[in-house]
Design an enzyme around this catalytic site. Structure first.
Site, short mmCIF file in Angstrom:
data_model
loop_
_atom_site.label_atom_id
_atom_site.label_comp_id
_atom_site.label_asym_id
_atom_site.label_seq_id
_atom_site.Cartn_x
_atom_site.Cartn_y
_atom_site.Cartn_z
N CYS A 31 1.68 -2.48 15.69
CA CYS A 31 1.66 -2.18 14.25
C CYS A 31 0.98 -3.29 13.45
O CYS A 31 1.32 -4.47 13.61
CB CYS A 31 3.11 -1.98 13.77
SG CYS A 31 3.21 -1.63 12.01
N CYS A 66 6.86 -4.97 15.87
CA CYS A 66 6.44 -3.97 16.86
C CYS A 66 5.01 -4.31 17.28
O CYS A 66 4.16 -4.60 16.43
CB CYS A 66 6.53 -2.56 16.28
SG CYS A 66 8.23 -2.12 15.83
N CYS A 104 6.80 -7.00 7.35
CA CYS A 104 7.89 -6.42 8.15
C CYS A 104 8.36 -7.48 9.14
O CYS A 104 7.57 -8.26 9.64
CB CYS A 104 7.40 -5.19 8.90
SG CYS A 104 8.73 -4.31 9.77
N ASN A 161 -3.44 4.39 16.07
CA ASN A 161 -4.49 4.06 15.11
C ASN A 161 -4.88 2.61 15.29
O ASN A 161 -4.04 1.72 15.13
CB ASN A 161 -3.99 4.30 13.68
CG ASN A 161 -3.73 5.77 13.43
OD1 ASN A 161 -4.60 6.60 13.67
ND2 ASN A 161 -2.53 6.10 13.00
N SER A 173 11.90 6.81 7.97
CA SER A 173 11.54 6.47 9.35
C SER A 173 12.08 5.09 9.69
O SER A 173 11.88 4.13 8.95
CB SER A 173 10.01 6.49 9.50
OG SER A 173 9.65 6.13 10.81
N GLY A 211 6.98 -1.85 6.28
CA GLY A 211 8.36 -2.33 6.30
C GLY A 211 9.33 -1.43 7.04
O GLY A 211 9.01 -0.31 7.42
N GLU A 212 10.52 -1.98 7.26
CA GLU A 212 11.60 -1.20 7.88
C GLU A 212 12.59 -0.85 6.77
O GLU A 212 13.33 -1.72 6.30
CB GLU A 212 12.25 -2.05 8.98
CG GLU A 212 13.58 -1.53 9.50
CD GLU A 212 13.56 -0.05 9.92
OE1 GLU A 212 12.69 0.36 10.70
OE2 GLU A 212 14.43 0.71 9.43
N CYS A 226 3.42 8.56 1.33
CA CYS A 226 3.95 7.60 2.30
C CYS A 226 4.24 6.30 1.55
O CYS A 226 3.34 5.65 1.04
CB CYS A 226 2.91 7.40 3.41
SG CYS A 226 3.44 6.24 4.66
N SER A 239 11.50 5.90 15.42
CA SER A 239 10.34 5.43 16.17
C SER A 239 10.76 5.05 17.58
O SER A 239 11.35 4.00 17.79
CB SER A 239 9.74 4.21 15.47
OG SER A 239 9.23 4.61 14.22
N LEU A 240 10.43 5.90 18.50
CA LEU A 240 10.91 5.72 19.88
C LEU A 240 9.87 4.98 20.72
O LEU A 240 10.11 3.89 21.22
CB LEU A 240 11.18 7.11 20.45
CG LEU A 240 12.28 7.27 21.45
CD1 LEU A 240 13.54 6.56 21.02
CD2 LEU A 240 12.56 8.77 21.63
N HIS A 241 8.74 5.61 20.95
CA HIS A 241 7.56 4.98 21.57
C HIS A 241 7.66 4.62 23.04
O HIS A 241 6.67 4.19 23.64
CB HIS A 241 7.09 3.76 20.79
CG HIS A 241 6.92 4.01 19.32
ND1 HIS A 241 6.29 5.12 18.84
CD2 HIS A 241 7.31 3.30 18.23
CE1 HIS A 241 6.28 5.08 17.51
NE2 HIS A 241 6.90 4.00 17.12
N CYS A 256 -1.05 5.77 9.94
CA CYS A 256 0.18 5.12 10.39
C CYS A 256 -0.12 3.78 11.03
O CYS A 256 -0.96 3.68 11.91
CB CYS A 256 0.85 5.92 11.50
SG CYS A 256 1.57 7.42 11.00
N GLU A 258 0.82 -1.20 0.00
CA GLU A 258 0.00 0.00 0.00
C GLU A 258 0.86 1.26 0.00
O GLU A 258 1.95 1.29 0.57
CB GLU A 258 -0.93 -0.01 1.22
CG GLU A 258 -1.95 -1.14 1.10
CD GLU A 258 -2.92 -1.20 2.27
OE1 GLU A 258 -4.04 -1.64 2.06
OE2 GLU A 258 -2.54 -0.83 3.39
N1 SAH Z 1 9.62 0.62 10.25
C1 SAH Z 1 9.67 2.04 10.24
C2 SAH Z 1 8.61 2.72 9.38
C3 SAH Z 1 7.21 2.20 9.41
S1 SAH Z 1 5.92 2.81 10.38
C4 SAH Z 1 9.61 2.58 11.65
O1 SAH Z 1 9.45 1.79 12.58
O2 SAH Z 1 9.78 3.78 11.85
C5 SAH Z 1 5.85 4.52 10.46
C6 SAH Z 1 5.45 5.00 11.87
O3 SAH Z 1 4.11 4.59 12.24
C7 SAH Z 1 6.36 4.46 12.94
O4 SAH Z 1 6.70 5.45 13.86
C8 SAH Z 1 5.49 3.42 13.59
O5 SAH Z 1 5.93 3.10 14.86
C9 SAH Z 1 4.14 4.10 13.56
N2 SAH Z 1 3.02 3.18 13.81
C10 SAH Z 1 2.98 1.85 13.59
N3 SAH Z 1 1.79 1.34 13.95
C11 SAH Z 1 1.04 2.37 14.40
C12 SAH Z 1 -0.30 2.50 14.87
N4 SAH Z 1 -1.11 1.45 14.92
N5 SAH Z 1 -0.73 3.72 15.23
C13 SAH Z 1 0.08 4.79 15.13
N6 SAH Z 1 1.33 4.74 14.68
C14 SAH Z 1 1.84 3.55 14.32
#
Ligand code: SAH
Length: 377
Positions: free
Chosen positions: A131, A128, A124, A307, A208, A176-177, A117, A230-232, A350, A104
């Site tokens: 995701c 995570c 992937c 999301n 990212s 993907g990463e 995007c 992507s810290l989180h 996202c 997508e």
């Molecule tokens: N693999 C890369 C890029 C893909 S995702 C990465 O990890 O950065 C792009 C962003 O969306 C990342 O920050 C990811 O953590 C975030 N993301 C993934 N799932 C999500 C969700 N369900 N809601 C909000 N953000 C999300």
């Protein structure tokens, strides 16, 4: 809203697909067939700027060269199998690749700019926990042709009389990463920046990553685009759980790698992405820890409301919680913005990108596509 699906693909499976060749690779190709390297820039312009893929229309090439090229190589794009537009104008395409897998791509229009995007892998491998893409596991890396093909298709579909360059920014934030598919992603990003192709500045291309340190270091030398990380989570224990690659590359080392990335790039700030998960990572204490953690990195923070997707097991933090979290960070002097969620009702936000990939049995592959699009493709 569902739009009619256009099929603009010419499948020429036996010919080598040059769509993902950057300028250097194309120059090498032309030299290898005894042609002058400047043919590369001519062809780049036809393909990436004009959207002309048929050699017979490339009128500044000699007739014999056009015939030779047509018998040896092609410029082939993925096929669009679904095209959706959400109420806020966000548009999502489901693209089918030559091997039957699908990915997508999402276009997000904003005043004065349009952001695409782009996906870098089918599925992937990073797993995570919040995701949707992670749920399908890893299938394969995209080729550079499939990566740049997403930008070419978007520009082609969005172009209008008023706007001949609809995509002004690219974020490698789809499925993907990207740093796990380093070579193909870098080649595609070179094409994004190439004057004879898309001419996007480094500032307008953002990659990212969840934090692959050796590749971040390589990237700073090979193609120092804007970096989002992507810290989180604000400590290793929680980040190990949410972003398992943290076990290999823990926060302390990640922060050092981020500082290093910005060295020598005076205006470069890292964007830290932080998904807001209700009662998981969104307390006042988390905000204070986060502020301390990033204090020595030139950065800004993007708070992303979670999301949802089916059986994710998480909920988004409330708006008031997100605002409070933001205020704490701002009080500590850290530039913080809350990312607007776009395209939610078409699952284009996202972390919601899922695509589909095929297993080896035809029947289940067919079923997967029926389920996704609601009609047989
Ligand atoms: N693999 C890369 C890029 C893909 S995702 C990465 O990890 O950065 C792009 C962003 O969306 C990342 O920050 C990811 O953590 C975030 N993301 C993934 N799932 C999500 C969700 N369900 N809601 C909000 N953000 C999300």
């Amino acid at each position: 809203m569902e739009l009619a699906v256009t099929d603009n693909t010419t499948t020429q499976a036996s010919l080598e697909n040059l769509m993902g060749h950057d300028r250097q690779a194309l120059e090498e190709y032309f030299s290898s067939i005894g042609e002058k390297p400047f043919r590369a820039t001519q062809v780049l312009k036809w393909v990436h700027q004009q959207g002309v893929y048929d050699f017979s229309d490339m009128t500044n090439l000699s007739k014999s060269l056009r015939t030779n090229l047509a018998s040896e190589v092609s410029f082939t794009l993925p096929e669009i199998i679904n095209d959706q537009v959400s109420d806020d104008g966000t548009r999502k395409w489901l693209l089918r690749l030559e091997d039957g897998n699908s990915i997508e791509t999402v276009f997000i229009p904003e005043t004065g700019r349009g952001t695409l995007c782009v996906s870098s892998q089918v599925g992937c491998a990073l797993n995570c926990s919040f995701c949707a893409t992670a749920r399908q596991g890893f299938n394969r890396n995209l080729t550079s042709a499939e990566i740049i093909g997403q930008l070419r298709l978007a520009n082609q579909l969005l172009v209008s009389v008023e706007n001949d360059r609809p995509v002004t920014n690219v974020v490698m934030m789809g499925m993907g990463e990207p740093l796990m598919n380093y070579d193909n992603v870098v080649r595609a990003m070179q094409l994004m920046q190439e004057d004879f192709a898309y001419g996007l500045s480094k500032r307008r291309v953002t990659l990212s990553t969840s934090g692959l340190l050796p590749e971040m270091q390589r990237l700073s030398k090979d193609c120092a685009v804007s970096l989002a990380v992507s810290l989180h989570a604000a400590d290793d224990e929680l980040r190990n759980e949410l972003v398992p690659i943290n076990r290999k590359y823990p926060i302390r080392e990640l922060m050092k790698a981020c500082r290093d990335y910005t060295k020598g790039l005076p205006h470069q700030k890292i964007t830290f992405e932080y998904v807001m998960l209700d009662s998981v990572n969104d307390s006042d204490a988390d905000a204070r820890k986060l502020a301390k953690m990033v204090a020595n990195v030139p950065c800004k923070i993007n708070l992303i409301p979670f999301n949802p997707f089916e059986s994710s097991g998480y909920r988004s933090s409330s708006l008031s919680r997100i605002n409070r979290f933001r205020d704490i960070l701002m009080q500590k002097g850290i530039m913080t913005v809350t990312r607007k969620t776009r395209g939610e009702e078409i699952d284009a936000a996202c972390g919601q990108l899922a695509g589909k990939f095929q297993d080896k049995t035809r029947r289940s592959a067919r079923l997967q596509q029926v389920q996704f699009t609601g009609d047989v493709v």
